[in-house]
Write a protein that holds these residues in place. Structure first.
Motif, PDB file in Angstrom:
ATOM      1  N   ARG A 618       0.819  -1.209   0.000  1.00 19.29           N
ATOM      2  CA  ARG A 618       0.000   0.000   0.000  1.00 19.29           C
ATOM      3  C   ARG A 618       0.856   1.264   0.000  1.00 19.29           C
ATOM      4  NH1 ARG A 618      -4.736  -2.523   3.863  1.00 19.29           N
ATOM      5  NH2 ARG A 618      -6.079  -3.163   2.109  1.00 19.29           N
ATOM      6  N   ALA A 619       2.053   1.189   0.529  1.00 16.52           N
ATOM      7  CA  ALA A 619       2.956   2.337   0.458  1.00 16.52           C
ATOM      8  C   ALA A 619       3.375   2.589  -0.989  1.00 16.52           C
ATOM      9  CB  ALA A 619       4.180   2.097   1.337  1.00 16.52           C
ATOM     10  N   ASP A 620       3.722   1.515  -1.697  1.00 13.19           N
ATOM     11  CA  ASP A 620       4.097   1.659  -3.108  1.00 13.19           C
ATOM     12  C   ASP A 620       2.932   2.229  -3.920  1.00 13.19           C
ATOM     13  OD1 ASP A 620       6.577   0.650  -2.524  1.00 13.19           O
ATOM     14  OD2 ASP A 620       6.152  -1.374  -3.267  1.00 13.19           O
ATOM     15  N   PHE A 621       1.735   1.738  -3.640  1.00  7.64           N
ATOM     16  CA  PHE A 621       0.547   2.257  -4.325  1.00  7.64           C
ATOM     17  C   PHE A 621       0.360   3.746  -4.029  1.00  7.64           C
ATOM     18  CE2 PHE A 621      -3.886   3.485  -3.468  1.00  7.64           C
ATOM     19  CZ  PHE A 621      -4.380   3.494  -4.767  1.00  7.64           C
ATOM     20  N   SER A 622       0.530   4.143  -2.776  1.00 11.14           N
ATOM     21  CA  SER A 622       0.319   5.541  -2.382  1.00 11.14           C
ATOM     22  C   SER A 622       1.347   6.468  -3.013  1.00 11.14           C
ATOM     23  CB  SER A 622       0.364   5.668  -0.858  1.00 11.14           C
ATOM     24  OG  SER A 622      -0.650   4.898  -0.252  1.00 11.14           O
ATOM     25  N   VAL A 623       2.592   6.011  -3.125  1.00 10.07           N
ATOM     26  CA  VAL A 623       3.619   6.817  -3.784  1.00 10.07           C
ATOM     27  C   VAL A 623       3.186   7.128  -5.215  1.00 10.07           C
ATOM     28  CG1 VAL A 623       5.968   6.814  -4.684  1.00 10.07           C
ATOM     29  CG2 VAL A 623       5.532   6.006  -2.371  1.00 10.07           C
ATOM     30  N   GLY A 624       2.795   6.093  -5.943  1.00 13.33           N
ATOM     31  CA  GLY A 624       2.357   6.306  -7.317  1.00 13.33           C
ATOM     32  C   GLY A 624       1.110   7.163  -7.412  1.00 13.33           C
ATOM     33  N   PHE A 625       0.199   7.002  -6.468  1.00 11.87           N
ATOM     34  CA  PHE A 625      -1.066   7.746  -6.475  1.00 11.87           C
ATOM     35  C   PHE A 625      -0.816   9.246  -6.374  1.00 11.87           C
ATOM     36  CE2 PHE A 625      -4.956   9.479  -4.735  1.00 11.87           C
ATOM     37  CZ  PHE A 625      -5.969   8.717  -5.308  1.00 11.87           C
ATOM     38  N   PHE A 626       0.046   9.657  -5.452  1.00 12.41           N
ATOM     39  CA  PHE A 626       0.249  11.090  -5.222  1.00 12.41           C
ATOM     40  C   PHE A 626       1.302  11.700  -6.148  1.00 12.41           C
ATOM     41  CE2 PHE A 626      -1.873   9.834  -1.323  1.00 12.41           C
ATOM     42  CZ  PHE A 626      -2.766  10.883  -1.140  1.00 12.41           C
ATOM     43  N   GLU A 627       2.253  10.919  -6.597  1.00  8.20           N
ATOM     44  CA  GLU A 627       3.272  11.479  -7.479  1.00  8.20           C
ATOM     45  C   GLU A 627       2.695  11.901  -8.825  1.00  8.20           C
ATOM     46  OE1 GLU A 627       7.602   9.769  -6.063  1.00  8.20           O
ATOM     47  OE2 GLU A 627       6.580   8.794  -7.758  1.00  8.20           O
ATOM     48  N   VAL A 628       1.629  11.267  -9.296  1.00  9.27           N
ATOM     49  CA  VAL A 628       1.051  11.689 -10.579  1.00  9.27           C
ATOM     50  C   VAL A 628       0.445  13.082 -10.478  1.00  9.27           C
ATOM     51  CG1 VAL A 628       0.624   9.317 -11.294  1.00  9.27           C
ATOM     52  CG2 VAL A 628      -1.211  10.597 -10.170  1.00  9.27           C
ATOM     53  N   GLY A 629       0.222  13.563  -9.247  1.00  6.43           N
ATOM     54  CA  GLY A 629      -0.246  14.927  -9.045  1.00  6.43           C
ATOM     55  C   GLY A 629       0.879  15.910  -8.782  1.00  6.43           C
ATOM     56  N   GLY A 630       2.117  15.429  -8.789  1.00  5.06           N
ATOM     57  CA  GLY A 630       3.258  16.312  -8.593  1.00  5.06           C
ATOM     58  C   GLY A 630       3.733  16.433  -7.158  1.00  5.06           C
TER      59      GLY A 630
END
Length: 730
Positions: A618-630
């Motif tokens: 879930r940490a890996d998922f969260s990194v990708g989730f928020f990084e696409v917003g900058g």
């Protein structure tokens, strides 16, 4: 099984080892029973462990086609004609030439865009010396609408403005137009552009009968992009008929109509819609020219189609094959010959799929899209430079795009193929399904009175918007993935900056145009325009050429031709050209502006609780989730003590906290951790990675958790709302 049928070796020249090898290979594949679809499905269902076969292994496309997980020879039984079809034979599913690209390879037709004739000439000569063999001129919007550069408020933007024969002379200086094919997307002004070009060629002592390629108009695509046109369609059809009749006699290898499917593709439409609306537009042009005494064989021979090549590789291959078949049927229905039923196709890699962020990924997108076009049998091709979405491309990006085509032809040897997709069970079935659906939609448009009436009523626009809305829904939820944009974003990438042309360049250009106007013989000029105003049929084209020779500008020629049909088209709903990545790019742009103002990127802190195996997915998922917003995501630590996680979060100054752990740990840690975070960082926004049950979620919300994020979340909506909440995006 190894196929030796394409290599002929006399039996008496084979060695004993070769004969034995072939015999053994055949025995290997006949020694086992041929598996059936039913047997394969039973085996596949066992691996699914009770999950739905249809949901897991079947895919419904935006065209409404249900893709099977496997295709077999039996799938061709419903389309038996495919088995007997040969390349070069009507209805040309397998190509219009018997020997495919062996007989003639596709034209490398990279778009050449420059603001001034001198710049265009420099770029064209440079690129033609390095592998490009078709001069593909991109005109700016005012020119396509028949407007001179000094008669509009702004002519800046992508494309060349051609106003006078002097502009043409500068643009094509030292370029042999008798041997270089042309491709010019001319909107409403094709007759005027052709007149200026022929006037220049005659002054150079060159013959128009050696011109080849396309200088074509497509008023309906301009109409749906602009919403309104400055001239009536009847007047535009007059010009289309006049130049087609003239070209048929004086430049038989030059096409004069350029039907473009790009507005429908770039608006978010699907392959069926792009085909059907393009074919319906072509039929509208055929009927208009028939009313002006242009027979079907003449009109059909002078039409070229231009289709976008998107990211669904096999769909794009099938689209081109299906389009050729449907066009052959249409021309045949009009009574046209087999020769005139051969569709000429220009392919353009998709604008919809290109991104501003992580733009070098566009190199990969362009390669697969261009490959689909070649396998599908295009006659000419534009492979987009990787920086197309950023504005004017430079020599480096043009070279990479051009070399993409040359690599496919020279190193991948696709220039030595004849319908490489032919016989593929999947491609043949998909071609048939696409053709059926496109034909049904085409008939629907015809039933409404044709493409013009349908556009006035807004039917194509409505259907395109329905598909575009579904695409946006899937992109926002990252079901449709855009690498580098809504997945796998690189927040540290350095943006590519394109230098804009200096204002002085445009001012100099307008001064030269004014000087040209003052240099012409006014009486000769006026007499030529008067003659053009009264000309009819094929003679109108000769009169337009004489007017160009006398110094008439593109707008003056266009207005004289249209003068007999004064008026404008009615206003219709537009289809907005867009790219799939734009919404997420807007988020990144807002964050970049915030970072520029504050010197710091907004941060997200991951409160990773428990052993690594509990929180890491879930940490890996969260990194990708928020990084696409900058966002900058702080995720390098795990915590066994809640107080330690809270201290680290407070020290980071991040105002967005994401709790990451496993479902079985959440009930014991989330309520307490959320309360601690709210007391220590009152302004923080707390997310939970995962989807708790409703009863449990109520407890978490009561403790202070604001949102839960999962694979099904609307990532775009969540991030946009968060940026508004934090004052980053206004």
């Amino acid at each position: 099984m190894l196929d030796h049928s394409n290599v002929y070796v006399p039996h008496n020249m084979m060695g004993n080892e070769t004969k034995k090898k072939i015999k053994d290979e055949k025995h290997i594949f006949t020694a086992f029973p041929r598996p059936t679809y039913e047997a394969w499905r039973q085996t596949a269902e066992k691996t699914l462990k009770g999950k739905s076969f249809e949901d897991k292994l079947m895919t419904k496309t935006y065209e409404g086609i249900l893709l099977q997980p496997i295709y077999m020879p039996e799938n061709l039984e419903e389309i038996p004609d495919v088995v007997r079809m040969l390349p070069g034979a009507a209805p040309y599913v397998r190509g219009t030439r018997t020997l495919g690209y062996i007989q003639q390879s596709w034209d490398v037709a990279q778009e050449l865009s420059a603001a001034t004739p001198e710049a265009f000439n420099r770029i064209a000569k440079h690129d033609m010396e390095r592998g490009q063999n078709m001069i593909h001129v991109v005109l700016d919007t005012p020119t396509c609408l028949g407007r001179d550069a000094d008669q509009v408020q702004s002519h800046r933007g992508k494309g060349l403005s051609l106003c006078t024969k002097l502009d043409v002379a500068q643009a094509f200086a030292d370029i042999d137009l008798e041997h270089a094919p042309l491709l010019i997307q001319s909107g409403l002004s094709a007759q005027s552009v052709l007149s200026l070009l022929i006037a220049y060629m005659r002054e150079q002592g060159k013959s128009a009968d050696k011109l080849c390629g396309c200088i074509g108009m497509d008023p309906l695509s301009m109409w749906v992009k602009e919403g309104i046109l400055p001239y009536s369609l009847e007047g535009v059809y007059d010009a289309m008929s006049q130049m087609t009749l003239w070209a048929n006699r004086h430049a038989p290898n030059l096409q004069t109509v350029f039907v473009q499917g790009h507005p429908y593709h770039d608006g978010g439409g699907n392959a069926v819609q792009e085909m059907a609306f393009s074919l319906a537009s072509a039929v509208a042009y055929i009927r208009a020219m028939q009313e002006r005494d242009v027979d079907i064989d003449t009109s059909a021979l002078h039409i070229r189609f231009s289709f976008s090549l998107g990211s669904n590789f096999f769909m794009e291959i099938a689209k081109l094959r299906a389009a050729r078949m449907l066009w052959a049927n249409i021309v045949s229905a009009f009574g046209g010959s087999e020769a005139s039923a051969k569709m000429k196709i220009h392919g353009r890699t998709s604008f919809w799929t290109k991104t501003v962020r992580d733009p070098y990924v566009n190199l990969l997108r362009t390669t697969t899209e261009a490959l689909a076009g070649v396998v599908g049998g295009v006659d000419s091709l534009h492979a987009s430079p990787f920086d197309e979405a950023l504005g004017e491309s430079d020599a480096f990006s043009r070279r990479l795009a051009r070399n993409t085509q040359l690599l496919l032809e020279e190193e991948a040897h696709l220039g030595k193929t004849i319908d490489p997709a032919g016989g593929s069970w999947y491609v043949e079935v998909l071609t048939d399904q696409l053709a059926q659906k496109a034909w049904k939609l085409f008939q629907h448009i015809e039933g409404k009175g044709g493409m013009v009436r349908a556009l006035e009523e807004g039917e194509p626009q409505r259907l395109i918007e329905e598909v575009a809305r579904t695409r946006r829904h899937n992109i926002n939820r990252r079901k449709d993935r855009i690498v580098g944009t809504n997945v796998y974003a690189n927040v540290k990438e350095a943006p590519i900056v394109r230098k804009m042309e200096e204002e002085s360049v445009y001012e100099k250009w307008l001064v030269e145009l004014a000087a040209f106007r003052s240099s012409i013989d006014v009486s000769v000029h006026r007499s030529a325009l008067d003659k053009l105003y009264g000309a009819q049929g094929e003679q109108a084209m000769e009169a337009a050429i004489e007017a160009a020779q006398a110094g008439a500008t593109l707008q003056e020629i266009t207005e004289a031709v249209q003068g007999r049909r004064a008026g404008t088209t009615p206003a219709i709903a537009k289809i907005r050209t867009q790219r799939a990545a734009e919404p997420f790019e807007e988020l990144r742009t807002a964050v970049d502006a915030y970072t520029e103002r504050t010197g710091k990127r907004p941060q997200v802190f991951l409160a990773n609780i428990g052993p690594t195996q509990s929180y890491k997915p879930r940490a890996d998922f969260s990194v990708g989730f928020f990084e696409v917003g900058g966002f900058e995501v702080l995720a390098d630590k795990g915590f066994n003590i809640l107080e330690e996680a809270v201290r680290e979060a407070a020290a980071s100054t991040a105002s967005i906290i994401v709790i990451c752990s496993s479902d079985d740990m959440y009930p014991n840690i989330v309520p307490q951790l959320a309360q601690m975070l709210r007391r220590t960082i009152p302004s923080c926004t707390i997310f939970l990675a995962g989807a708790p049950q409703a009863e449990q979620w109520a407890i978490y919300k009561e403790a202070g958790v604001h949102h839960a994020i999962t694979m099904q979340s609307d990532c775009y909506a969540v991030l946009r709302s968060l940026l508004h909440q934090k004052g980053i995006m206004l």
